[in-house]
Every structure is written in structure tokens, then in C-alpha cells.
Design an enzyme around this catalytic site. Sequence first.
Site, PDB file in Angstrom:
ATOM      1  N   ASP A  53       3.347  13.684 -42.838  1.00 14.12           N
ATOM      2  CA  ASP A  53       3.100  14.035 -41.433  1.00 14.12           C
ATOM      3  C   ASP A  53       4.214  14.898 -40.841  1.00 14.12           C
ATOM      4  O   ASP A  53       3.949  15.901 -40.165  1.00 14.12           O
ATOM      5  CB  ASP A  53       2.917  12.767 -40.587  1.00 14.12           C
ATOM      6  CG  ASP A  53       1.781  11.897 -41.096  1.00 14.12           C
ATOM      7  OD1 ASP A  53       0.926  12.410 -41.841  1.00 14.12           O
ATOM      8  OD2 ASP A  53       1.756  10.697 -40.757  1.00 14.12           O
ATOM      9  N   GLU A 166      -3.737   7.645 -37.838  1.00 12.12           N
ATOM     10  CA  GLU A 166      -2.670   6.711 -37.480  1.00 12.12           C
ATOM     11  C   GLU A 166      -2.982   6.066 -36.131  1.00 12.12           C
ATOM     12  O   GLU A 166      -2.830   4.849 -35.958  1.00 12.12           O
ATOM     13  CB  GLU A 166      -1.336   7.465 -37.416  1.00 12.12           C
ATOM     14  CG  GLU A 166      -0.158   6.595 -37.078  1.00 12.12           C
ATOM     15  CD  GLU A 166       1.140   7.375 -37.017  1.00 12.12           C
ATOM     16  OE1 GLU A 166       1.847   7.419 -38.036  1.00 12.12           O
ATOM     17  OE2 GLU A 166       1.458   7.958 -35.951  1.00 12.12           O
TER      18      GLU A 166
HETATM   19  N1  LIG Z   1      -1.826  -6.441 -25.670  1.00 12.74           N
HETATM   20  C1  LIG Z   1      -0.633  -5.917 -25.388  1.00 12.74           C
HETATM   21  N2  LIG Z   1      -0.422  -5.310 -24.195  1.00 12.74           N
HETATM   22  C2  LIG Z   1       0.773  -4.746 -23.901  1.00 12.74           C
HETATM   23  N3  LIG Z   1       1.805  -4.749 -24.762  1.00 12.74           N
HETATM   24  C3  LIG Z   1       1.647  -5.338 -25.951  1.00 12.74           C
HETATM   25  C4  LIG Z   1       0.431  -5.945 -26.318  1.00 12.74           C
HETATM   26  N4  LIG Z   1       0.541  -6.439 -27.573  1.00 12.74           N
HETATM   27  C5  LIG Z   1       1.807  -6.164 -27.957  1.00 12.74           C
HETATM   28  N5  LIG Z   1       2.479  -5.509 -26.988  1.00 12.74           N
HETATM   29  C6  LIG Z   1       3.860  -4.989 -27.002  1.00 12.74           C
HETATM   30  O1  LIG Z   1       3.983  -4.194 -28.162  1.00 12.74           O
HETATM   31  C7  LIG Z   1       4.992  -4.698 -29.005  1.00 12.74           C
HETATM   32  C8  LIG Z   1       4.521  -4.551 -30.444  1.00 12.74           C
HETATM   33  O2  LIG Z   1       4.295  -3.205 -30.758  1.00 12.74           O
HETATM   34  P1  LIG Z   1       5.359  -2.443 -31.659  1.00 12.74           P
HETATM   35  O3  LIG Z   1       6.704  -2.672 -31.146  1.00 12.74           O
HETATM   36  O4  LIG Z   1       4.900  -1.055 -31.850  1.00 12.74           O
HETATM   37  O5  LIG Z   1       5.293  -3.260 -33.056  1.00 12.74           O
HETATM   38  P2  LIG Z   1       4.110  -3.632 -34.041  1.00 12.74           P
HETATM   39  O6  LIG Z   1       2.842  -2.949 -33.715  1.00 12.74           O
HETATM   40  O7  LIG Z   1       4.088  -5.103 -34.169  1.00 12.74           O
HETATM   41  O8  LIG Z   1       4.708  -3.054 -35.357  1.00 12.74           O
HETATM   42  C9  LIG Z   1       4.727  -1.679 -35.642  1.00 12.74           C
HETATM   43  C10 LIG Z   1       3.880  -1.410 -36.861  1.00 12.74           C
HETATM   44  O9  LIG Z   1       3.782  -0.025 -37.026  1.00 12.74           O
HETATM   45  C11 LIG Z   1       4.270   0.320 -38.298  1.00 12.74           C
HETATM   46  N6  LIG Z   1       4.981   1.579 -38.203  1.00 12.74           N
HETATM   47  C12 LIG Z   1       6.025   1.714 -37.337  1.00 12.74           C
HETATM   48  C13 LIG Z   1       6.712   2.890 -37.281  1.00 12.74           C
HETATM   49  C14 LIG Z   1       6.363   3.931 -38.129  1.00 12.74           C
HETATM   50  C15 LIG Z   1       5.288   3.753 -38.986  1.00 12.74           C
HETATM   51  C16 LIG Z   1       4.935   4.829 -39.937  1.00 12.74           C
HETATM   52  O10 LIG Z   1       3.820   4.857 -40.434  1.00 12.74           O
HETATM   53  O11 LIG Z   1       5.861   5.614 -40.178  1.00 12.74           O
HETATM   54  C17 LIG Z   1       4.605   2.571 -39.007  1.00 12.74           C
HETATM   55  C18 LIG Z   1       5.204  -0.795 -38.689  1.00 12.74           C
HETATM   56  O12 LIG Z   1       5.379  -0.839 -40.091  1.00 12.74           O
HETATM   57  C19 LIG Z   1       4.485  -1.985 -38.124  1.00 12.74           C
HETATM   58  O13 LIG Z   1       3.467  -2.414 -38.983  1.00 12.74           O
HETATM   59  C20 LIG Z   1       5.177  -6.147 -28.583  1.00 12.74           C
HETATM   60  O14 LIG Z   1       6.492  -6.576 -28.837  1.00 12.74           O
HETATM   61  C21 LIG Z   1       4.891  -6.071 -27.097  1.00 12.74           C
HETATM   62  O15 LIG Z   1       6.042  -5.631 -26.403  1.00 12.74           O
HETATM   63  N1  LIG Z   2      14.055   8.564 -42.443  1.00  9.80           N
HETATM   64  C1  LIG Z   2      13.574   9.360 -41.487  1.00  9.80           C
HETATM   65  N2  LIG Z   2      14.235  10.476 -41.144  1.00  9.80           N
HETATM   66  C2  LIG Z   2      13.757  11.298 -40.182  1.00  9.80           C
HETATM   67  N3  LIG Z   2      12.622  11.052 -39.512  1.00  9.80           N
HETATM   68  C3  LIG Z   2      11.935   9.964 -39.819  1.00  9.80           C
HETATM   69  C4  LIG Z   2      12.355   9.052 -40.824  1.00  9.80           C
HETATM   70  N4  LIG Z   2      11.445   8.071 -40.924  1.00  9.80           N
HETATM   71  C5  LIG Z   2      10.493   8.341 -40.011  1.00  9.80           C
HETATM   72  N5  LIG Z   2      10.772   9.473 -39.351  1.00  9.80           N
HETATM   73  C6  LIG Z   2       9.982  10.072 -38.260  1.00  9.80           C
HETATM   74  O1  LIG Z   2       8.988   9.122 -37.873  1.00  9.80           O
HETATM   75  C7  LIG Z   2       7.692   9.698 -38.051  1.00  9.80           C
HETATM   76  C8  LIG Z   2       6.677   8.632 -38.406  1.00  9.80           C
HETATM   77  O2  LIG Z   2       6.772   8.268 -39.752  1.00  9.80           O
HETATM   78  P1  LIG Z   2       5.473   8.346 -40.679  1.00  9.80           P
HETATM   79  O3  LIG Z   2       5.799   7.577 -41.904  1.00  9.80           O
HETATM   80  O4  LIG Z   2       4.277   8.002 -39.907  1.00  9.80           O
HETATM   81  O5  LIG Z   2       5.332   9.913 -41.035  1.00  9.80           O
HETATM   82  P2  LIG Z   2       5.781  10.681 -42.344  1.00  9.80           P
HETATM   83  O6  LIG Z   2       6.825   9.917 -43.061  1.00  9.80           O
HETATM   84  O7  LIG Z   2       6.144  12.044 -41.912  1.00  9.80           O
HETATM   85  O8  LIG Z   2       4.446  10.762 -43.206  1.00  9.80           O
HETATM   86  P3  LIG Z   2       3.710   9.551 -43.993  1.00  9.80           P
HETATM   87  O9  LIG Z   2       2.943   8.799 -42.921  1.00  9.80           O
HETATM   88  O10 LIG Z   2       2.781  10.249 -44.916  1.00  9.80           O
HETATM   89  O11 LIG Z   2       4.751   8.712 -44.650  1.00  9.80           O
HETATM   90  C9  LIG Z   2       7.899  10.779 -39.099  1.00  9.80           C
HETATM   91  O12 LIG Z   2       6.867  11.733 -39.046  1.00  9.80           O
HETATM   92  C10 LIG Z   2       9.260  11.331 -38.732  1.00  9.80           C
HETATM   93  O13 LIG Z   2       9.170  12.252 -37.673  1.00  9.80           O
END
Ligand SMILES: Nc1ncnc2c1ncn2[C@@H]1O[C@H](COP(=O)(O)OP(=O)(O)OC[C@H]2O[C@@H]([n+]3cccc(C(=O)O)c3)[C@H](O)[C@@H]2O)[C@@H](O)[C@H]1O
Ligand SMILES: Nc1ncnc2c1ncn2[C@@H]1O[C@H](COP(=O)(O)OP(=O)(O)OP(=O)(O)O)[C@@H](O)[C@H]1O
Length: 275
Positions: A53, A166
Site C-alpha cells: 500500500d 482495508e
Molecule cells: N463502538 C465504538 N465506538 C467508538 N469507539 C470505539 C468503539 N469500539 C472501539 N472504540 C475505540 O477504538 C479503539 C480500538 O480501535 P483501535 O485502537 O484502532 O484498535 P483495534 O481495532 O482493536 O486494533 C487495530 C487492528 O488493526 C490492525 N492494524 C493496525 C495498524 C495497521 C494495520 C496494517 O494493516 O498495517 C493493521 C491491528 O493489527 C489490529 O488488528 C478502542 O480502544 C476504543 O477507544
Molecule cells: N515500519 C514502517 N515504516 C514506515 N511506515 C510504516 C511502517 N509500518 C507501517 N507504516 C505505515 O502504515 C501504513 C499502514 O500499514 P499497512 O501494512 O496497511 O500498509 P503497507 O505495509 O504499505 O502494505 P500491506 O498492507 O500490503 O502490508 C503503511 O502504508 C505505512 O504508511
Amino acid sequence: MRELQKQIIETLHAQPTIDVQAEIKRRVEFLKDYMKRYSFMKTYVLGISGGQDSSLAGTLAEKAMTELRAETGDASYKFVAVRLPYGEQADEADAMQAIDFMQADEVMRVNIKPSVDAMYEAVEANDLTISDFNKGNIKARARMIAQYAIAGARNGAVIGTDHAAEAITGFYTKYGDGGADLTPLTGLNKHQGAAMLRELGAPAKLYEKVPTADLEEDRPALADEVALGVTYANIDDYLSGKAVPDDVATKIENWYKKTEHKRHMPATLYDSFWR
Ligand SMILES: Nc1ncnc2c1ncn2[C@@H]1O[C@H](COP(=O)(O)OP(=O)(O)OC[C@H]2O[C@@H]([n+]3cccc(C(=O)O)c3)[C@H](O)[C@@H]2O)[C@@H](O)[C@H]1O
Ligand SMILES: Nc1ncnc2c1ncn2[C@@H]1O[C@H](COP(=O)(O)OP(=O)(O)OP(=O)(O)O)[C@@H](O)[C@H]1O
Ligand SMILES: [Mg+2]
């Protein structure tokens, strides 16, 4: 098609098919138009992880800035690629390959480990246990803080990498990687993003790589598909209006409903989305 599926497709601007070249062009134009709209704005800032991404969004941003410089003669338009490792990053080489490919105008590096560890310890000092999962979200938010500090110092705006595949599961950290000023990949599914990177000539490694948030220390490089319990092939089919097995559709819809709050500004008594 399922009723909710139809609604989700519309809400997230998902398209069943795209013209890859046209899609690249209109998203680069979007980045240029936005920058031109605000005369003070000169830079785009984006963290480059080595994943698909940020490789795509960064490449589009660099293209936009290169074209803006050529069209306006203003050399101050710059794309700033930011490396944001938590200490040592296992796939550092992929991130640097992505930066080399996009030919970022500037590269900055901020090690988020000291600030994340300090925050983690300061919060835990309140007799609280911060899980490894929860600490992962601190990392994502620390990256957001660093990118905004850079944007603040450079008349910049922070690019986010959210897209339909996403947004549908809310698989991002609220106000972490979800915190950005504009999102050039909105509406795309995962395969469409890969097709655009291929068209742009990116190294195959960057779009064939297993998507990971890589935020957890106990489960390094945990695949998104494992964490979600659903594949991107299924998510993309669902977003394309195709039929997917009922249990898969239910799982996707459960993620969508559970994360509704992330796709809105903070809830108020005037909103109806949470009622
Ligand atoms: N119903 C509701 N109404 C209003 N607010 C609500 C809520 N439910 C939770 N919340 C709030 O949201 C918080 C939870 O949300 P959040 O903090 O986002 O946390 P959460 O969704 O629990 O975790 C984030 C998820 O996204 C994944 N992630 C994060 C970052 C990057 C990537 C990636 O692909 O690179 C993936 C990560 O691995 C994890 O599985 C709670 O602590 C609460 O403050
Ligand atoms: N180690 C890192 N260094 C710099 N930026 C980061 C790092 N990890 C995450 N990010 C930022 O957070 C965003 C969300 O992470 P995410 O994993 O969804 O995307 P990605 O790594 O670019 O692609 P993919 O989802 O295919 O792994 C990234 O696109 C990037 O901008
Ligand atoms: Mg990633």
C-alpha cells in the site's frame, strides 16, 4: 447480491473492475489538484514500510510532485518518504527498495522505539497491563505523530494508505495509520492496487508480498489474512459484488459493523451512525 454488500460497495466507492492506466492517472491528478488548491502546501509525507500500500501511494505521490514541479517551475514541491522502524525492521531492505523505486525526493528516518517504549512504560506505571496487541497500536500512532511533525515542519500534508479492502474490515489503528489528511487509494481493492504497482513497473516483490501490519512482537509479520480470518481474495470478491460463501460474507460484515466507528469523525449526540 446481499443488501449490506451493495451498501458497503457504494459507501466505500469500490469498483468491480478498473482501467489500470486511467486509475493511476486520476489518482495522481487528485494529489496534484489537492496540492494546488492550498498555496502554502508544498510537500506530501508518507511512511514507507516495504508493503504494497505505501509502495503504491508513495509512487503516486512522487509522480504527482514530479509533474507539479515540471508544470509550475516550482522546485519546492517535494515528496518525503519516511522510514519509521521500531528498532530494527526485519524487511528493511524491502522498504529501501520501495523508496529507490519511487525515487522519493527526500528520505527521512525516525526510530519510533524510544518514544513507544517510553509511552508504554509511562502508561503501565498506572498499574495497567498494556498487551502486545495494544502496544502495536501505540506504534501505529507514534508513526502518525512523526509524520505530522514532518508535515508541520515542511508545509506538508500526510498521506494515508487506506483503501476499500482495508476500510471494509477497519483493519487499521484509529488515529494511527488511519490518521491522515488525504487518502489517494480510497475505493481500490487489494488486487487492483497490485495491478497498478505492476503497471508502474515496481519490483514484483512489493506487490506479491504477504500483507502484514507487523505490529506485534509475539507474532512478528503476522499476515493480515490470518489476523482477520478471511482472505483478500474473498474481500476483493465481496467488494466486486461477487458471491462469496455465506460464512465468509458474515465474517466480513461482522468486521464492517464492529469497526463502523472508525469510518466516522468522533461520535456526537447529533449522529445517527451509532444508534
Ligand atoms: N463502538 C465504538 N465506538 C467508538 N469507539 C470505539 C468503539 N469500539 C472501539 N472504540 C475505540 O477504538 C479503539 C480500538 O480501535 P483501535 O485502537 O484502532 O484498535 P483495534 O481495532 O482493536 O486494533 C487495530 C487492528 O488493526 C490492525 N492494524 C493496525 C495498524 C495497521 C494495520 C496494517 O494493516 O498495517 C493493521 C491491528 O493489527 C489490529 O488488528 C478502542 O480502544 C476504543 O477507544
Ligand atoms: N515500519 C514502517 N515504516 C514506515 N511506515 C510504516 C511502517 N509500518 C507501517 N507504516 C505505515 O502504515 C501504513 C499502514 O500499514 P499497512 O501494512 O496497511 O500498509 P503497507 O505495509 O504499505 O502494505 P500491506 O498492507 O500490503 O502490508 C503503511 O502504508 C505505512 O504508511
Ligand atoms: Mg504492511
